[in-house]
Design an enzyme around this catalytic site. Structure first.
Site, PDB file in Angstrom:
ATOM      1  N   ARG A  77      -0.167   5.641  -5.741  1.00  9.90           N
ATOM      2  CA  ARG A  77      -0.265   7.093  -5.845  1.00  9.90           C
ATOM      3  C   ARG A  77      -0.220   7.685  -4.448  1.00  9.90           C
ATOM      4  O   ARG A  77      -0.831   7.136  -3.515  1.00  9.90           O
ATOM      5  CB  ARG A  77      -1.567   7.509  -6.515  1.00  9.90           C
ATOM      6  CG  ARG A  77      -1.573   7.185  -7.999  1.00  9.90           C
ATOM      7  CD  ARG A  77      -2.807   7.675  -8.680  1.00  9.90           C
ATOM      8  NE  ARG A  77      -3.981   7.411  -7.848  1.00  9.90           N
ATOM      9  CZ  ARG A  77      -5.086   8.137  -7.877  1.00  9.90           C
ATOM     10  NH1 ARG A  77      -5.163   9.175  -8.665  1.00  9.90           N
ATOM     11  NH2 ARG A  77      -6.104   7.823  -7.114  1.00  9.90           N
ATOM     12  N   SER A 141      -6.265  -1.887  -2.015  1.00  7.60           N
ATOM     13  CA  SER A 141      -7.309  -2.458  -2.875  1.00  7.60           C
ATOM     14  C   SER A 141      -7.315  -3.984  -2.897  1.00  7.60           C
ATOM     15  O   SER A 141      -7.201  -4.600  -3.977  1.00  7.60           O
ATOM     16  CB  SER A 141      -7.136  -1.923  -4.292  1.00  7.60           C
ATOM     17  OG  SER A 141      -7.031  -0.531  -4.251  1.00  7.60           O
ATOM     18  N   ASP A 195     -10.553   0.438  -2.006  1.00  9.35           N
ATOM     19  CA  ASP A 195     -10.738   1.456  -3.064  1.00  9.35           C
ATOM     20  C   ASP A 195     -12.206   1.704  -3.408  1.00  9.35           C
ATOM     21  O   ASP A 195     -12.593   2.821  -3.765  1.00  9.35           O
ATOM     22  CB  ASP A 195      -9.929   1.119  -4.331  1.00  9.35           C
ATOM     23  CG  ASP A 195     -10.159  -0.290  -4.857  1.00  9.35           C
ATOM     24  OD1 ASP A 195     -10.800  -1.104  -4.159  1.00  9.35           O
ATOM     25  OD2 ASP A 195      -9.689  -0.590  -5.979  1.00  9.35           O
TER      26      ASP A 195
HETATM   27  C1  BGC Z   1      -9.881  -6.805  -4.609  1.00  7.57           C
HETATM   28  C2  BGC Z   1     -10.792  -5.733  -4.066  1.00  7.57           C
HETATM   29  C3  BGC Z   1     -10.624  -4.447  -4.855  1.00  7.57           C
HETATM   30  C4  BGC Z   1     -10.813  -4.732  -6.334  1.00  7.57           C
HETATM   31  C5  BGC Z   1     -10.648  -3.491  -7.196  1.00  7.57           C
HETATM   32  C6  BGC Z   1     -10.056  -6.955  -6.124  1.00  7.57           C
HETATM   33  O1  BGC Z   1      -9.110  -7.841  -6.635  1.00  7.57           O
HETATM   34  O2  BGC Z   1     -10.146  -8.048  -3.993  1.00  7.57           O
HETATM   35  O3  BGC Z   1     -10.521  -5.491  -2.697  1.00  7.57           O
HETATM   36  O4  BGC Z   1     -11.556  -3.518  -4.413  1.00  7.57           O
HETATM   37  O5  BGC Z   1      -9.864  -5.695  -6.763  1.00  7.57           O
HETATM   38  O6  BGC Z   1      -9.403  -2.917  -7.062  1.00  7.57           O
END
Ligand code: BGC
Length: 447
Positions: A77, A141, A195
């Protein structure tokens, strides 16, 4: 001789006990979390990485219009967010792009070129004038070892991503290079954030009692503000009193697993890793259900007369379908199954309930661990900002979390509020951009 219905009931009650998280199990999770948090903060061996984010909570007075890029589990996004300086944020423009599987598994260069193309399309779609410099906040993320607010190396891909030549690299440098290849040097990356950090920052911009960010979506993770003197692995003289820690709790490994967890893990792209994530998050719950369904079909306990091959493709059953089954929708047609018996429908609903209840109970035990780490007797109010479809859409999920929080914390649970925060990671990322720019300007003035 056991009749068919009895055999199904015996199977389901064994399944329930294999997936059950009892109150003593939940207490064990809380204690193990505290041990792993402490080790992770001290830079010792731990399944919780406890990564400093180089940002604290906002004061609520951040103001202005900011650009944010949010690379999540399944989509990208690009957003323009306006902050009014009075704890209100509004999304002024947004473009959403699906990340196809071939992009997730491409080369890093191809993936980042695609991201740059999405930004370009956002500018085109919203007729944004490109005559000036734009400061972009980048929500990424995945587990990143941050070395500053604008740099960090990807430790390892999670979820469905495997793009090569990215692990070990600075993701801001990769994005900056892709922007340069697309002649978009007018965009500068002002901040990099996980995130969860975006979600906490957005949550606490709106509500100062918010002190935890949680994602319960395709992946799962959490963050919280930690006192700087407890972050032993990164002593920073003159550092602000608190810094948000990205826990990477999806990696937590001290959980009881069953045969389906082990089958799922062995066949996954990252065996042995992300153990909590594989028991809790949306990417995996459908797959756990699929493994159980195949087992029951092979034993003649489900969809009699249908070949288990119907369910033979890995990750073919999505968590949304499982959640739909719990809500009473007919998901069978998606797999070409007509004339499904009432017993089969009930069995699927039970599987859905058993898997999601374990996910919710583990997530809630982990939240209880973090809250009691910050406030041992839960004397203060804590708002937990939560983003993700599991929490928002899976029938019964929040109630299941609240129940175990009460069992674990008694009266203290009344001082914990689980608050859904929509678009938290994008809005939070923009707020982090505002904090970063403010710090930057302050440094310039002071030098
Ligand atoms: C990642 C995290 C992320 C989470 C939610 C996980 O697979 O390692 O960094 O915050 O997913 O998106």
């Amino acid at each position: 001789m056991m009749n068919h219905i009895d055999a199904i009931n015996v199977f389901l009650s064994r399944l329930e006990s294999n997936f059950c998280v009892t109150l003593p199990d939940a207490r064990t999770i809380v204690e193990a979390f505290h041990r792993e948090m402490s080790a992770g903060l001290a830079g010792k061996e731990s399944s919780l990485q406890m990564i400093p984010s180089f940002v604290g909570r906002p004061c609520g007075a951040e103001k202005g219009r900011y650009l944010a890029l949010d690379l999540g589990g399944t989509n990208i996004r690009v957003l323009a967010v306006e902050l009014d300086g009075n704890r209100n944020a509004a999304i002024r423009a947004v473009s959403r792009f699906v990340i196809e599987q071939d992009k997730m598994c491409a080369t890093g260069e191809e993936l980042f070129d695609y991201i740059a193309d999405c930004i370009h399309l956002f500018f085109k779609e919203h007729g944004v004038d490109v005559q000036r410099t734009f400061h972009l906040s980048f929500t990424f993320s995945f587990p990143v070892a941050q070395s500053s607010l604008t740099s960090g190396r990807l430790i390892a891909w999670t979820k469905k991503f495997t793009a090569c030549n990215v692990e070990g690299q600075d993701v801001v440098a990769l994005l900056t290079a892709a922007l340069a290849r697309r002649r978009m040097e007018f965009i500068r990356v002002a901040a990099l954030a996980n995130d969860t950090v975006g979600t906490l920052v957005a949550g606490s911009y709106f509500d100062p009692s918010c002190d935890m960010g949680v994602i319960l979506g395709t992946g799962t993770n959490a963050c919280y503000p930690e006192r700087s003197d407890r972050i032993l692995k990164c002593p920073e003289p003159g550092a602000p009193s608190e810094m948000i820690i990205n826990m990477e709790w999806g990696g937590f490994s001290q959980l009881k697993t069953n045969i389906y967890d082990r089958l799922l893990d062995e066949a996954s792209p990252n065996p042995g890793r992300q153990r909590l994530e594989k028991m809790v998050s949306g990417m995996y719950l459908g797959e756990l259900a699929r493994l159980i369904i195949v087992d029951m079909m092979t034993k003649g306990l489900l969809f009699c007369g249908v070949s288990p091959d119907v369910f033979s493709g890995q990750y073919l059953l999505h968590t949304e379908q499982l959640s739909g089954a719990a809500a009473g929708f007919d998901f069978f047609a998606d797999f070409g199954l007509t004339d499904v018996s009432e017993t089969d429908s009930r069995t699927i609903r039970e599987i859905s309930r058993i898997i999601s209840a374990r996910s919710a109970r583990i997530a809630a035990a982990a939240i209880a661990a973090v809250v009691t780490w910050m406030d041992a007797k839960v004397e203060r109010f804590h708002t937990i900002a939560i983003d993700g479809a599991l929490f928002e859409k899976y029938p019964g999920y929040p109630d299941c979390m609240i129940e175990i929080l009460h069992d674990l914390l008694g009266e203290g649970a009344r001082r914990i509020r689980l608050a859904p925060v929509r678009d938290g990671s994008g809005i939070g990322s923009a707020i982090i951009g505002a904090v970063a720019l403010h710090n930057h300007l302050e440094r310039d003035v002071n030098n």
